[in-house]
Scaffold this motif. Structure first.
Motif, short mmCIF file in Angstrom:
data_model
loop_
_atom_site.label_atom_id
_atom_site.label_comp_id
_atom_site.label_asym_id
_atom_site.label_seq_id
_atom_site.Cartn_x
_atom_site.Cartn_y
_atom_site.Cartn_z
N PHE A 54 6.95 11.87 -26.03
CA PHE A 54 8.25 11.65 -26.66
C PHE A 54 8.86 12.98 -27.07
O PHE A 54 8.18 13.98 -27.21
CB PHE A 54 8.14 10.71 -27.87
CG PHE A 54 7.31 11.26 -29.01
CD1 PHE A 54 7.87 12.12 -29.94
CD2 PHE A 54 5.99 10.91 -29.15
CE1 PHE A 54 7.12 12.63 -30.99
CE2 PHE A 54 5.22 11.40 -30.20
CZ PHE A 54 5.79 12.27 -31.12
N TYR A 102 16.48 11.27 -15.37
CA TYR A 102 16.75 11.95 -16.63
C TYR A 102 18.17 12.51 -16.70
O TYR A 102 18.73 12.63 -17.80
CB TYR A 102 15.73 13.06 -16.88
CG TYR A 102 14.31 12.55 -17.04
CD1 TYR A 102 14.04 11.35 -17.69
CD2 TYR A 102 13.23 13.26 -16.54
CE1 TYR A 102 12.75 10.88 -17.84
CE2 TYR A 102 11.93 12.80 -16.69
CZ TYR A 102 11.70 11.61 -17.34
OH TYR A 102 10.41 11.15 -17.49
N LEU A 105 20.55 10.51 -18.81
CA LEU A 105 20.33 10.29 -20.25
C LEU A 105 21.55 10.58 -21.12
O LEU A 105 21.83 9.80 -22.04
CB LEU A 105 19.12 11.08 -20.74
CG LEU A 105 17.77 10.43 -20.42
CD1 LEU A 105 16.63 11.41 -20.65
CD2 LEU A 105 17.57 9.17 -21.24
N GLU A 129 13.33 9.99 -27.95
CA GLU A 129 13.19 9.41 -26.61
C GLU A 129 11.70 9.33 -26.30
O GLU A 129 10.97 10.30 -26.53
CB GLU A 129 13.84 10.30 -25.55
CG GLU A 129 15.31 10.51 -25.74
CD GLU A 129 15.90 11.53 -24.75
OE1 GLU A 129 17.12 11.47 -24.55
OE2 GLU A 129 15.15 12.37 -24.22
N TYR A 131 9.32 8.69 -23.08
CA TYR A 131 9.43 8.68 -21.62
C TYR A 131 8.34 7.78 -21.03
O TYR A 131 7.35 8.24 -20.47
CB TYR A 131 9.34 10.11 -21.09
CG TYR A 131 10.31 11.02 -21.82
CD1 TYR A 131 11.67 10.98 -21.53
CD2 TYR A 131 9.88 11.87 -22.82
CE1 TYR A 131 12.57 11.78 -22.21
CE2 TYR A 131 10.77 12.68 -23.51
CZ TYR A 131 12.11 12.63 -23.20
OH TYR A 131 13.00 13.42 -23.89
N SER A 132 8.54 6.44 -21.15
CA SER A 132 7.49 5.48 -20.84
C SER A 132 7.14 5.40 -19.36
O SER A 132 5.98 5.22 -19.02
CB SER A 132 7.85 4.09 -21.39
OG SER A 132 9.16 3.73 -21.03
N GLY A 134 7.90 7.67 -15.89
CA GLY A 134 8.55 8.88 -15.37
C GLY A 134 7.83 9.39 -14.14
O GLY A 134 7.13 8.63 -13.46
N TRP A 144 12.38 5.16 -13.31
CA TRP A 144 11.97 5.76 -14.57
C TRP A 144 12.58 4.97 -15.73
O TRP A 144 13.69 4.43 -15.62
CB TRP A 144 12.39 7.21 -14.64
CG TRP A 144 11.72 8.08 -13.61
CD1 TRP A 144 10.73 7.73 -12.75
CD2 TRP A 144 12.01 9.44 -13.34
NE1 TRP A 144 10.38 8.80 -11.95
CE2 TRP A 144 11.15 9.87 -12.30
CE3 TRP A 144 12.90 10.36 -13.88
CZ2 TRP A 144 11.17 11.16 -11.79
CZ3 TRP A 144 12.92 11.63 -13.37
CH2 TRP A 144 12.05 12.04 -12.34
N GLN A 145 11.87 4.92 -16.85
CA GLN A 145 12.36 4.23 -18.05
C GLN A 145 12.14 5.13 -19.26
O GLN A 145 11.05 5.66 -19.47
CB GLN A 145 11.65 2.91 -18.25
CG GLN A 145 12.00 1.89 -17.19
CD GLN A 145 11.43 0.53 -17.50
OE1 GLN A 145 10.50 0.38 -18.28
NE2 GLN A 145 12.00 -0.49 -16.89
N THR A 146 13.19 5.25 -20.05
CA THR A 146 13.15 6.04 -21.28
C THR A 146 13.59 5.15 -22.43
O THR A 146 14.67 4.54 -22.38
CB THR A 146 14.09 7.26 -21.18
OG1 THR A 146 13.74 8.02 -20.02
CG2 THR A 146 14.00 8.12 -22.42
#
Length: 153
Positions: A54, A102, A105, A129, A131-132, A134, A144-146
């Motif tokens: 994070f 990213y 974002l 944030e 960054y679960s 990436g 990707w999921q943030t």
């Protein structure tokens, strides 16, 4: 793409952190090496990381980021070099999940902050944030999921 935001209460979570105060445009040059430093220190101490990396932004300007780069830990970390014990706070936050690369974002944060304003939520100064999903999980940035977290004032 941004999920529907929710208001939740977080619990305090111990973490290992490196404090960085850097120019925004230099984030990619500092991020990867600092993550490596965190993981190397945790490994050397036998401390298990929990979940994803994070960035807990304490203060932002148009030119700089002042934040703790960290990872939650199963047991306390001992200070070593730039790595220090830290924590994600117990606080009420607005949370949404951004899916995509990213580079998207800033736009996701604009949309998220707009939702907060239009729904009458006053924002605290900090945010984080997580960054679960990436590049460590999948090569396709579209997947990707943030997790976006904005404490409420």
């Amino acid at each position: 793409m941004l999920s529907t935001p929710q208001i939740i209460e977080t619990t305090a979570q111990d973490a290992a952190v490196i404090h960085l105060h850097i120019p925004r445009n230099e984030m990619p040059a500092f991020f990867g090496p600092a993550v490596g430093e965190l993981l190397t220190t945790l490994n050397a101490q036998g401390v298990e990381p929990i979940g994803a990396v994070f960035a807990h932004h304490l203060h932002m300007t148009s030119d700089t980021f002042d934040f703790n780069l960290g990872i939650k830990v199963a047991s306390p970390v001992k200070a070593a070099g730039r790595v220090k014990p830290g924590q994600l706070p117990a606080v009420k936050v607005a949370r949404a999940i951004y899916s995509g690369p990213y580079e998207g974002l800033p736009g996701a944060w604009d949309e998220f902050n707009g939702w907060m304003t239009s729904n009458g939520h006053e924002q605290a100064q900090d945010l984080w944030e997580l960054y679960s999903v990436g590049p460590q999980s999948t090569a396709d940035p579209a997947n990707w999921q943030t997790e976006l977290n904005r404490p409420l004032a």
